[in-house]
Design a protein around this motif. Sequence first.
Motif, PDB file in Angstrom:
ATOM      1  N   VAL A 312      25.715  46.487  36.789  1.00 19.04           N
ATOM      2  CA  VAL A 312      26.797  47.034  35.965  1.00 19.04           C
ATOM      3  C   VAL A 312      27.497  48.178  36.692  1.00 19.04           C
ATOM      4  O   VAL A 312      28.738  48.295  36.680  1.00 19.04           O
ATOM      5  CB  VAL A 312      26.251  47.494  34.601  1.00 19.04           C
ATOM      6  N   SER A 313      26.711  49.021  37.340  1.00 18.78           N
ATOM      7  CA  SER A 313      27.318  50.151  38.065  1.00 18.78           C
ATOM      8  C   SER A 313      28.158  49.665  39.237  1.00 18.78           C
ATOM      9  O   SER A 313      29.238  50.216  39.525  1.00 18.78           O
ATOM     10  CB  SER A 313      26.220  51.095  38.555  1.00 18.78           C
ATOM     11  N   PHE A 314      27.712  48.616  39.927  1.00 14.53           N
ATOM     12  CA  PHE A 314      28.496  48.059  41.033  1.00 14.53           C
ATOM     13  C   PHE A 314      29.815  47.483  40.532  1.00 14.53           C
ATOM     14  O   PHE A 314      30.884  47.739  41.101  1.00 14.53           O
ATOM     15  CB  PHE A 314      27.696  46.970  41.753  1.00 14.53           C
ATOM     16  N   LEU A 315      29.735  46.697  39.469  1.00 14.20           N
ATOM     17  CA  LEU A 315      30.936  46.007  38.973  1.00 14.20           C
ATOM     18  C   LEU A 315      31.884  46.962  38.253  1.00 14.20           C
ATOM     19  O   LEU A 315      33.102  46.705  38.204  1.00 14.20           O
ATOM     20  CB  LEU A 315      30.528  44.866  38.030  1.00 14.20           C
ATOM     21  N   SER A 316      31.361  48.034  37.681  1.00 15.10           N
ATOM     22  CA  SER A 316      32.244  48.982  36.988  1.00 15.10           C
ATOM     23  C   SER A 316      33.121  49.755  37.961  1.00 15.10           C
ATOM     24  O   SER A 316      34.158  50.318  37.560  1.00 15.10           O
ATOM     25  CB  SER A 316      31.397  49.968  36.163  1.00 15.10           C
ATOM     26  N   GLY A 317      32.737  49.789  39.220  1.00 18.30           N
ATOM     27  CA  GLY A 317      33.528  50.531  40.200  1.00 18.30           C
ATOM     28  C   GLY A 317      34.664  49.753  40.816  1.00 18.30           C
ATOM     29  O   GLY A 317      35.385  50.292  41.670  1.00 18.30           O
ATOM     30  N   VAL A 318      34.851  48.472  40.430  1.00 17.65           N
ATOM     31  CA  VAL A 318      35.943  47.670  40.978  1.00 17.65           C
ATOM     32  C   VAL A 318      37.016  47.482  39.911  1.00 17.65           C
ATOM     33  O   VAL A 318      36.803  47.760  38.728  1.00 17.65           O
ATOM     34  CB  VAL A 318      35.421  46.308  41.474  1.00 17.65           C
ATOM     35  N   ASN A 319      38.163  46.972  40.334  1.00 25.75           N
ATOM     36  CA  ASN A 319      39.268  46.756  39.411  1.00 25.75           C
ATOM     37  C   ASN A 319      38.962  45.584  38.473  1.00 25.75           C
ATOM     38  O   ASN A 319      38.210  44.673  38.803  1.00 25.75           O
ATOM     39  CB  ASN A 319      40.551  46.478  40.179  1.00 25.75           C
ATOM     40  N   SER A 320      39.570  45.627  37.311  1.00 26.59           N
ATOM     41  CA  SER A 320      39.377  44.582  36.307  1.00 26.59           C
ATOM     42  C   SER A 320      40.566  43.640  36.293  1.00 26.59           C
ATOM     43  O   SER A 320      41.699  44.024  36.600  1.00 26.59           O
ATOM     44  CB  SER A 320      39.185  45.194  34.912  1.00 26.59           C
ATOM     45  N   MET A 321      40.296  42.400  35.903  1.00 30.45           N
ATOM     46  CA  MET A 321      41.352  41.403  35.764  1.00 30.45           C
ATOM     47  C   MET A 321      42.090  41.615  34.449  1.00 30.45           C
ATOM     48  O   MET A 321      41.485  41.942  33.425  1.00 30.45           O
ATOM     49  CB  MET A 321      40.757  39.996  35.793  1.00 30.45           C
ATOM     50  N   GLY A 322      43.393  41.389  34.495  1.00 39.98           N
ATOM     51  CA  GLY A 322      44.187  41.567  33.286  1.00 39.98           C
ATOM     52  C   GLY A 322      44.129  40.374  32.352  1.00 39.98           C
ATOM     53  O   GLY A 322      44.343  40.505  31.153  1.00 39.98           O
ATOM     54  N   GLU A 323      43.833  39.179  32.877  1.00 38.01           N
ATOM     55  CA  GLU A 323      43.782  37.978  32.046  1.00 38.01           C
ATOM     56  C   GLU A 323      42.338  37.604  31.744  1.00 38.01           C
ATOM     57  O   GLU A 323      41.403  38.098  32.390  1.00 38.01           O
ATOM     58  CB  GLU A 323      44.478  36.814  32.762  1.00 38.01           C
ATOM     59  N   SER A 324      42.160  36.746  30.765  1.00 35.58           N
ATOM     60  CA  SER A 324      40.809  36.355  30.368  1.00 35.58           C
ATOM     61  C   SER A 324      40.224  35.345  31.350  1.00 35.58           C
ATOM     62  O   SER A 324      40.951  34.637  32.070  1.00 35.58           O
ATOM     63  CB  SER A 324      40.819  35.762  28.964  1.00 35.58           C
ATOM     64  N   LEU A 325      38.926  35.265  31.353  1.00 35.65           N
ATOM     65  CA  LEU A 325      38.232  34.338  32.243  1.00 35.65           C
ATOM     66  C   LEU A 325      38.513  32.891  31.842  1.00 35.65           C
ATOM     67  O   LEU A 325      38.695  32.022  32.709  1.00 35.65           O
ATOM     68  CB  LEU A 325      36.724  34.616  32.205  1.00 35.65           C
ATOM     69  N   GLU A 326      38.570  32.617  30.569  1.00 35.53           N
ATOM     70  CA  GLU A 326      38.826  31.247  30.105  1.00 35.53           C
ATOM     71  C   GLU A 326      40.216  30.773  30.526  1.00 35.53           C
ATOM     72  O   GLU A 326      40.396  29.623  30.930  1.00 35.53           O
ATOM     73  CB  GLU A 326      38.674  31.179  28.589  1.00 35.53           C
ATOM     74  N   TYR A 327      41.202  31.658  30.436  1.00 34.62           N
ATOM     75  CA  TYR A 327      42.560  31.287  30.857  1.00 34.62           C
ATOM     76  C   TYR A 327      42.598  30.968  32.351  1.00 34.62           C
ATOM     77  O   TYR A 327      43.226  29.985  32.774  1.00 34.62           O
ATOM     78  CB  TYR A 327      43.522  32.426  30.526  1.00 34.62           C
ATOM     79  N   SER A 328      41.909  31.764  33.144  1.00 35.59           N
ATOM     80  CA  SER A 328      41.887  31.506  34.589  1.00 35.59           C
ATOM     81  C   SER A 328      41.219  30.169  34.901  1.00 35.59           C
ATOM     82  O   SER A 328      41.674  29.427  35.788  1.00 35.59           O
ATOM     83  CB  SER A 328      41.145  32.635  35.311  1.00 35.59           C
ATOM     84  N   MET A 329      40.172  29.827  34.167  1.00 35.79           N
ATOM     85  CA  MET A 329      39.499  28.557  34.405  1.00 35.79           C
ATOM     86  C   MET A 329      40.380  27.380  34.005  1.00 35.79           C
ATOM     87  O   MET A 329      40.407  26.354  34.683  1.00 35.79           O
ATOM     88  CB  MET A 329      38.171  28.530  33.624  1.00 35.79           C
ATOM     89  N   LYS A 330      41.103  27.525  32.905  1.00 35.29           N
ATOM     90  CA  LYS A 330      42.012  26.450  32.502  1.00 35.29           C
ATOM     91  C   LYS A 330      43.111  26.239  33.538  1.00 35.29           C
ATOM     92  O   LYS A 330      43.479  25.099  33.834  1.00 35.29           O
ATOM     93  CB  LYS A 330      42.626  26.775  31.141  1.00 35.29           C
ATOM     94  N   MET A 331      43.610  27.328  34.089  1.00 29.27           N
ATOM     95  CA  MET A 331      44.634  27.213  35.127  1.00 29.27           C
ATOM     96  C   MET A 331      44.056  26.544  36.373  1.00 29.27           C
ATOM     97  O   MET A 331      44.727  25.748  37.043  1.00 29.27           O
ATOM     98  CB  MET A 331      45.181  28.599  35.471  1.00 29.27           C
ATOM     99  N   THR A 332      42.797  26.849  36.689  1.00 21.10           N
ATOM    100  CA  THR A 332      42.149  26.207  37.842  1.00 21.10           C
ATOM    101  C   THR A 332      42.017  24.705  37.618  1.00 21.10           C
ATOM    102  O   THR A 332      42.231  23.900  38.542  1.00 21.10           O
ATOM    103  CB  THR A 332      40.763  26.832  38.079  1.00 21.10           C
ATOM    104  N   ILE A 333      41.676  24.319  36.399  1.00 26.11           N
ATOM    105  CA  ILE A 333      41.567  22.887  36.090  1.00 26.11           C
ATOM    106  C   ILE A 333      42.923  22.205  36.221  1.00 26.11           C
ATOM    107  O   ILE A 333      43.040  21.117  36.799  1.00 26.11           O
ATOM    108  CB  ILE A 333      40.985  22.684  34.674  1.00 26.11           C
ATOM    109  N   GLU A 334      43.947  22.848  35.683  1.00 20.41           N
ATOM    110  CA  GLU A 334      45.292  22.267  35.773  1.00 20.41           C
ATOM    111  C   GLU A 334      45.726  22.125  37.231  1.00 20.41           C
ATOM    112  O   GLU A 334      46.315  21.095  37.619  1.00 20.41           O
ATOM    113  CB  GLU A 334      46.287  23.147  35.009  1.00 20.41           C
ATOM    114  N   ASN A 335      45.466  23.139  38.039  1.00 14.75           N
ATOM    115  CA  ASN A 335      45.842  23.065  39.454  1.00 14.75           C
ATOM    116  C   ASN A 335      45.079  21.957  40.175  1.00 14.75           C
ATOM    117  O   ASN A 335      45.649  21.236  41.017  1.00 14.75           O
ATOM    118  CB  ASN A 335      45.582  24.413  40.132  1.00 14.75           C
TER     119      ASN A 335
END
Length: 440
Positions: A312-335
């Motif tokens: 958690v400490s490692f991941l909290s120090g990086v930038n966050s994505m603005g879109e949801s994970l599910e939306y990104s996966m759907k876009m990957t499927i479409e592509n």
Amino acid sequence: MLRNLKKITFPRKRIFAINFQRTFLTNDYKCNEAWREQLSSPILNKVKLNDFYNVLDQSYATKGIITAIDVDIFANSLRDPTYLEELRDLLHKLRLSAETGFMLDSTHHAIVRNYIEFERVHELIEMLKDPLNYGVFLDDYAANILLDKLITTSEYEQAANVASLIMLQEDYGNEITCALCQFACYKYIFSDSCSSAVLAEPETKNVKVEEIKIRVKYLRNPYFDDHFDINDLSLLAGKSLAWISQKNNNNLNNNLEIIGWLIYRKYESLINLCQECTKIESFKVYPEIIKLIERQIATVPDEEKKCLNDCVSFLSGVNSMGESLEYSMKMTIENAINKTQNQDIIEQKKLFKLWATHRELRLEEQIKRLDRAKRMQLIEQKQEQLKEEEQRLWFFDNEDKIDLQIEEKEKLVEVEHGEKKTSKTIDENYIPPEILPQRK
């Protein structure tokens, strides 16, 4: 009539509550027309399933023989869901025979399409999970159609089962298959049916169990291969998500791989991956992942909490994505679909024609083999008849000689009996020895 209709008021909720299910795959991808066209061949149209099944069942019962081409013809000729049980029985019998190694690829594909068409998907998945008894495996196109069907109907648990089967086969060559498997595992992991199993370790209660001792010849050493021996679906979903996501090193796959190692409970691989991701400048974490790890911390033992807290400490120090994970996966499927759909359609149509040609060749080979065996049987029967006829003719040609031989043998027998009688007359002059009384 129109006046009466105007007086009727319909609630808005009922009018706009109709939800149309949207599939990822198009109808063109499924190639239904090309599939029906190759099934309209004369070989398959002439088959009467009831009579054909009785012939195959009787042949297996009497001779123990069933061929892969017969099962393929039965599977591709099936038009009625009432014969699915017969198809399942034939698959099991084929699996028990030496012909199982010659099972055609078209048989696997036809089985998947038949069970999907007749809405018997749950039975299909049970067969796929039992390869020892049925030997049915998914190809890329059948897997895509099946996963699309399950995801569309929100049956994420069954979709995760299918994804785990793809993982166990370790065949990640089709991009659409990989993307659908990732989405199926993701949806199952975040579903209510999986949350209790994923976020809580099984409690071990100290219950006194009566010991039952059984005498055995030998004991097998306990062995767990951590692959085919996994029975927990949550672990299978996590491993599938981790392994499939390893094939591409991009931001989405790195995030999905983190979820996979977390659910698979491989915390050493998890923390190593988190450390590597923090070193990548373009890496961005999805907020859902941090929340999932934090929920997991509250349920794991104390020795594992430190590892998850470090993640958690490692991941909290990086930038966050603005879109949801599910939306990104759907876009990957479409592509992935837009990229490989046309090529997959062409390959499927080629396969259908190739399977039809291969089926005709295998059928011709079997007919020739059966004709050859029948001719050999007729030749053997003819040879037996000729042998019997030869013996009968030989007897009548040599009847006089045989009678003379019989007479000579009878004379020899009479002579032997005469010699025994003369020996008895000689014994009449025999004088027995004198027996003296014993002294007292």
